[in-house]
Design a protein around this motif. Structure first.
Motif, PDB file in Angstrom:
ATOM      1  N   ASP A 288      -1.272  17.587  -5.669  1.00 42.11           N
ATOM      2  CA  ASP A 288      -0.753  17.818  -7.098  1.00 42.11           C
ATOM      3  C   ASP A 288       0.246  16.852  -7.962  1.00 42.11           C
ATOM      4  O   ASP A 288       0.379  15.922  -7.050  1.00 42.11           O
ATOM      5  CB  ASP A 288       0.854  18.881  -5.992  1.00 42.11           C
ATOM      6  N   SER A 289      -0.124  16.836  -9.035  1.00 40.39           N
ATOM      7  CA  SER A 289      -0.213  15.470 -10.228  1.00 40.39           C
ATOM      8  C   SER A 289       1.488  15.428  -9.761  1.00 40.39           C
ATOM      9  O   SER A 289       1.712  13.748 -10.332  1.00 40.39           O
ATOM     10  CB  SER A 289      -0.748  16.478 -11.665  1.00 40.39           C
ATOM     11  N   GLU A 290       2.856  16.132  -9.138  1.00 39.17           N
ATOM     12  CA  GLU A 290       3.919  15.729  -9.297  1.00 39.17           C
ATOM     13  C   GLU A 290       3.657  14.543  -8.724  1.00 39.17           C
ATOM     14  O   GLU A 290       4.553  13.869  -8.550  1.00 39.17           O
ATOM     15  CB  GLU A 290       4.766  16.683  -9.632  1.00 39.17           C
ATOM     16  N   VAL A 291       2.852  15.503  -6.867  1.00 38.09           N
ATOM     17  CA  VAL A 291       3.523  14.418  -5.686  1.00 38.09           C
ATOM     18  C   VAL A 291       2.931  12.329  -6.556  1.00 38.09           C
ATOM     19  O   VAL A 291       3.184  12.046  -6.053  1.00 38.09           O
ATOM     20  CB  VAL A 291       2.808  14.918  -4.829  1.00 38.09           C
ATOM     21  N   VAL A 292       1.962  12.787  -7.057  1.00 38.95           N
ATOM     22  CA  VAL A 292       1.254  11.465  -7.437  1.00 38.95           C
ATOM     23  C   VAL A 292       2.361  10.704  -8.017  1.00 38.95           C
ATOM     24  O   VAL A 292       2.150   9.560  -7.643  1.00 38.95           O
ATOM     25  CB  VAL A 292      -0.065  11.807  -8.291  1.00 38.95           C
ATOM     26  N   HIS A 293       2.727  10.932  -9.207  1.00 38.08           N
ATOM     27  CA  HIS A 293       3.287  10.420 -10.157  1.00 38.08           C
ATOM     28  C   HIS A 293       5.201  10.029  -9.570  1.00 38.08           C
ATOM     29  O   HIS A 293       5.973   9.043  -9.622  1.00 38.08           O
ATOM     30  CB  HIS A 293       4.124  11.139 -10.718  1.00 38.08           C
TER      31      HIS A 293
ATOM     32  N   ALA B 166       0.440  -0.591   0.038  1.00 41.56           N
ATOM     33  CA  ALA B 166       0.225   0.313   0.373  1.00 41.56           C
ATOM     34  C   ALA B 166       0.871   1.497  -0.098  1.00 41.56           C
ATOM     35  O   ALA B 166       1.974   0.744   0.505  1.00 41.56           O
ATOM     36  CB  ALA B 166      -0.870  -0.051   1.555  1.00 41.56           C
ATOM     37  N   CYS B 167       0.755   2.182  -0.312  1.00 39.32           N
ATOM     38  CA  CYS B 167       0.804   3.287  -0.369  1.00 39.32           C
ATOM     39  C   CYS B 167      -0.155   4.497  -1.601  1.00 39.32           C
ATOM     40  O   CYS B 167      -0.431   4.821  -1.132  1.00 39.32           O
ATOM     41  CB  CYS B 167       2.078   3.651  -1.846  1.00 39.32           C
ATOM     42  N   PRO B 168      -0.122   5.843  -0.219  1.00 32.57           N
ATOM     43  CA  PRO B 168      -0.562   7.259  -0.370  1.00 32.57           C
ATOM     44  C   PRO B 168      -0.626   7.102  -1.856  1.00 32.57           C
ATOM     45  O   PRO B 168       0.678   7.175  -2.345  1.00 32.57           O
ATOM     46  CB  PRO B 168      -0.158   8.053   0.969  1.00 32.57           C
ATOM     47  N   TYR B 169      -1.548   7.839  -2.405  1.00 36.67           N
ATOM     48  CA  TYR B 169      -1.536   7.967  -3.401  1.00 36.67           C
ATOM     49  C   TYR B 169      -2.629   9.200  -4.275  1.00 36.67           C
ATOM     50  O   TYR B 169      -1.255  10.261  -4.875  1.00 36.67           O
ATOM     51  CB  TYR B 169      -2.814   6.916  -4.550  1.00 36.67           C
ATOM     52  N   SER B 170      -3.147   9.459  -3.827  1.00 32.67           N
ATOM     53  CA  SER B 170      -4.102  11.030  -4.356  1.00 32.67           C
ATOM     54  C   SER B 170      -3.427  11.762  -3.965  1.00 32.67           C
ATOM     55  O   SER B 170      -3.565  12.400  -2.704  1.00 32.67           O
ATOM     56  CB  SER B 170      -5.291  10.829  -3.669  1.00 32.67           C
ATOM     57  N   HIS B 171      -3.408  12.869  -4.083  1.00 32.17           N
ATOM     58  CA  HIS B 171      -2.368  14.220  -4.031  1.00 32.17           C
ATOM     59  C   HIS B 171      -2.939  15.010  -4.960  1.00 32.17           C
ATOM     60  O   HIS B 171      -3.148  14.856  -6.104  1.00 32.17           O
ATOM     61  CB  HIS B 171      -1.603  14.430  -3.714  1.00 32.17           C
TER      62      HIS B 171
ATOM     63  N   PRO C 210       5.444  10.974   3.850  1.00 33.44           N
ATOM     64  CA  PRO C 210       4.231  11.816   4.138  1.00 33.44           C
ATOM     65  C   PRO C 210       3.380  11.359   3.118  1.00 33.44           C
ATOM     66  O   PRO C 210       2.437  11.418   2.472  1.00 33.44           O
ATOM     67  CB  PRO C 210       5.090  13.216   3.323  1.00 33.44           C
ATOM     68  N   GLY C 211       1.729  11.506   4.820  1.00 36.49           N
ATOM     69  CA  GLY C 211       0.743  10.992   3.914  1.00 36.49           C
ATOM     70  C   GLY C 211       0.125   9.669   4.239  1.00 36.49           C
ATOM     71  O   GLY C 211      -1.005   9.871   3.718  1.00 36.49           O
TER      72      GLY C 211
ATOM     73  N   LEU D 254       6.444   6.344  -8.754  1.00 36.03           N
ATOM     74  CA  LEU D 254       7.862   6.038  -8.976  1.00 36.03           C
ATOM     75  C   LEU D 254       8.768   5.370  -7.781  1.00 36.03           C
ATOM     76  O   LEU D 254       8.439   4.047  -7.698  1.00 36.03           O
ATOM     77  CB  LEU D 254       8.413   6.902  -9.096  1.00 36.03           C
ATOM     78  N   ALA D 255       7.910   6.019  -6.446  1.00 40.23           N
ATOM     79  CA  ALA D 255       8.759   5.388  -4.979  1.00 40.23           C
ATOM     80  C   ALA D 255       8.083   4.109  -4.688  1.00 40.23           C
ATOM     81  O   ALA D 255       8.565   2.608  -4.390  1.00 40.23           O
ATOM     82  CB  ALA D 255       8.571   5.630  -3.914  1.00 40.23           C
ATOM     83  N   CYS D 256       6.375   3.650  -5.049  1.00 40.82           N
ATOM     84  CA  CYS D 256       6.168   2.619  -5.228  1.00 40.82           C
ATOM     85  C   CYS D 256       6.768   1.053  -5.826  1.00 40.82           C
ATOM     86  O   CYS D 256       6.937   0.226  -5.041  1.00 40.82           O
ATOM     87  CB  CYS D 256       4.872   2.589  -5.047  1.00 40.82           C
TER      88      CYS D 256
END
Length: 118
Positions: free
Chosen positions: A14-19, A7-12, A85-86, A23-25
């Motif tokens: 800022d679309s750059e944060v989502v991307h 699991a990983c936080p996804y929605s944000h 974060p988040g 990538l981190a996932c």
């Protein structure tokens, strides 16, 4: 072989944060696979598909994924949360934690178990 739902936080907003989360996932999922374990990385699978859901609200998209996630959660033996974060604010992660805890399956934060996959 461990069967892990990642699991990983996804929605944000800022679309750059989502991307960046996507990538981190992927990096963590690759690490788990390289260590010889099975992983279902929900964000790795859903992000490219979400791009095809044009003109849909993120809440609607989240509801579409609920039944799909349930199939994969049932198949996996443990939950590992990529604690970016988040993560603790994510309603999806809260739902996933509740599912795994209800089934008596392990729930861990990546920051606490990452060394097991080196």
């Amino acid at each position: 072989m461990r069967k892990i739902f990642l699991a990983c936080p996804y929605s944000h907003a800022d679309s750059e944060v989502v991307h960046e989360r996507f990538l981190a996932c992927n990096v963590v999922a690759a690490t788990i696979i390289e260590s010889g374990h099975c992983v279902f990385s929900q964000v790795s699978m859903s992000h490219p598909i979400n791009l095809a859901f044009e003109n849909r609200d993120s809440a609607v998209i989240g509801k579409l994924w609920g039944p799909v996630d349930a199939v994969f959660m049932e198949a996996m033996e443990e939950l590992i949360i990529l604690d970016l974060p988040g993560w603790d604010l994510s309603s999806g992660i809260k739902r996933e934690i509740a599912f795994f805890e209800q089934k008596g399956r392990p729930v861990s934060l990546w920051s606490k178990v990452a060394a097991q996959f080196e």
